[in-house]
Design an enzyme around this catalytic site. Sequence first.
Site, PDB file in Angstrom:
ATOM      1  N   CYS A 363       0.828  -1.203   0.000  1.00 49.54           N
ATOM      2  CA  CYS A 363       0.000   0.000   0.000  1.00 49.54           C
ATOM      3  C   CYS A 363       0.867   1.259   0.000  1.00 49.54           C
ATOM      4  O   CYS A 363       0.351   2.368  -0.138  1.00 49.54           O
ATOM      5  CB  CYS A 363      -0.974  -0.001   1.167  1.00 49.54           C
ATOM      6  SG  CYS A 363      -0.200  -0.084   2.769  1.00 49.54           S
ATOM      7  N   HIS A 437      -0.491  13.853  -6.917  1.00 41.47           N
ATOM      8  CA  HIS A 437      -1.196  15.084  -6.547  1.00 41.47           C
ATOM      9  C   HIS A 437      -2.696  15.017  -6.854  1.00 41.47           C
ATOM     10  O   HIS A 437      -3.462  15.861  -6.413  1.00 41.47           O
ATOM     11  CB  HIS A 437      -0.551  16.269  -7.276  1.00 41.47           C
ATOM     12  CG  HIS A 437      -0.717  17.574  -6.552  1.00 41.47           C
ATOM     13  ND1 HIS A 437      -1.541  17.729  -5.460  1.00 41.47           N
ATOM     14  CD2 HIS A 437      -0.165  18.790  -6.767  1.00 41.47           C
ATOM     15  CE1 HIS A 437      -1.501  18.981  -5.041  1.00 41.47           C
ATOM     16  NE2 HIS A 437      -0.677  19.638  -5.812  1.00 41.47           N
ATOM     17  N   ASP A 441      -2.996  16.386  -1.395  1.00 34.57           N
ATOM     18  CA  ASP A 441      -2.665  17.810  -1.523  1.00 34.57           C
ATOM     19  C   ASP A 441      -1.336  18.103  -0.835  1.00 34.57           C
ATOM     20  O   ASP A 441      -0.915  17.368   0.068  1.00 34.57           O
ATOM     21  CB  ASP A 441      -3.754  18.662  -0.866  1.00 34.57           C
ATOM     22  CG  ASP A 441      -5.046  18.601  -1.663  1.00 34.57           C
ATOM     23  OD1 ASP A 441      -4.966  18.351  -2.871  1.00 34.57           O
ATOM     24  OD2 ASP A 441      -6.113  18.797  -1.053  1.00 34.57           O
TER      25      ASP A 441
END
Length: 464
Positions: A363, A437, A441
């Site tokens: 992950c 992105h 953020d």
Amino acid sequence: MLEISVPDIGDFDEVEVVEILVAKGDRVEFDDPLVSIESDKATMEIPSTAAGIIADLRVAEGDRVSEGSVLVVIEADEEGEPASQRDDDASQEEPRGGASASTSSAPSDPEAGSETSAQPTLAKPPLVEHELSADAANPVPDREGLPHASPLVRRYARELGVPIADTPGTGHHGRVLIDDLKRQVRDRFAEGGSNTTSQLGTGIPPMPVVDHSAFGTIREQPLTRIQKVSGPALHRSWLTVPHVTQHDEADVTALEKFRRDQREAASERGLKLSPLLFVMKAIVIALEEHPTFRASLAREGDRLLIKEYFHLGIAVDTDQGLVVPVIRDVDRKGIFELAAELMATAERARARKLRPDDLRGACFTISSLGGIGGTAFSPIVNAPEVAILGLSKTKVAAVWEGPSPIDLSSPLEGRVVETSGQFVPRLMLPFSLSYDHRVIDGAEAARFTSRLSRLLSDPAGLLL
Ligand code: CAO
């Protein structure tokens, strides 16, 4: 004479005729496509229900037609197919079935109709349907010199960046179909190479071919198998993930002291305690607190798939190239257990003994160049993961301790003031977080790295 009309086309109404595939005087056989119509979901070729000569065209490109609209009139062959081969259901369903006898002598009585041995066959050939993803709002007119293709197919080709002139068509008279475009795209991808992207319309100009031997001796070295696999994956991630890299550092002075204190205990067990192990534990805590960093973007791009497990990919440098085996359930393992697993995994990677399962299911990924050197680097996100941490080499740095020597009460005039603080030598671990992105953020990334920094500067808090 036989009129061929639009058969049952489901719920569609007022669909556009996008291409006439026959001309007056043409000979057609049973099942030959006559016209192509297009709804917002599909193009369909309406096939002939009889063999014969086209006597009249009743529609033009751009016309809108519905079930029952007459498309062409055929002077059907005298010799129809034997009645036994006809689709009797279709004839009884007229006009729904798509063809009707247009002469006044056409029997209105079904029984009379069945007696007409020269009646052309009314069998219903299957509609040829091609699913489309684009809509049919703005059809483009045919262009001379290009292979036949419906406006929708042309627009789909433009969206994909596939030159229609280079696309072999498998439709009637070589018409290019949606499936042909898909095949073309698949083939181009299979070809691989940097030219692929430019041919697919990304606008990236192909790399110029340079004869390097013109400038001196060269030698060729084939890419390893691992490089051949990882190269395209890295390329894909680089091109598709909007990367940002956040650089930060952690004061690991206390952690390093703790690690050195534990070294002996570790070596008694045949283990090495690398700083990486502590970073793995710290990352798990940061990931627990910031779930988006362990997410993947759903294929549809409208939601995140957040993983509730803590499997970490660890980049391992081998003589064949970079591989990223996965250490599972890092949250449930202690430092010594992780040390043993990391050593064994790196060994297997270097001995080329990793199984496909060893490389799946992470992950988040960590890439450590700390044992080699460097002050910072921008790792490439191991997509479809959304973030990766790069570790650089721990260094001794002079860090100011005490009140700030700059008077910040008037920032515009900030002036140096006398304070009781001083520079002290600290061990600083530089690290770099690259992230997608689209999902993360900048502010979130800065919070993540700040948290990681705090975790690494407090070994007791990290390990308790
Ligand atoms: N700062 C200073 N020293 C560090 C350090 C750091 N951040 N990280 C590790 N070290 C030290 C280790 O403690 C070890 O020292 P000792 O030999 O004195 O014990 C030495 O550097 C070598 O460590 P290592 O690299 O063998 O072990 P590791 O556990 O830190 O890393 C592994 C294991 C598999 C990640 C590493 O061997 C490796 O392959 N790294 C390369 C990854 C890579 O190629 N990334 C690039 C991806 S982008 O192309």
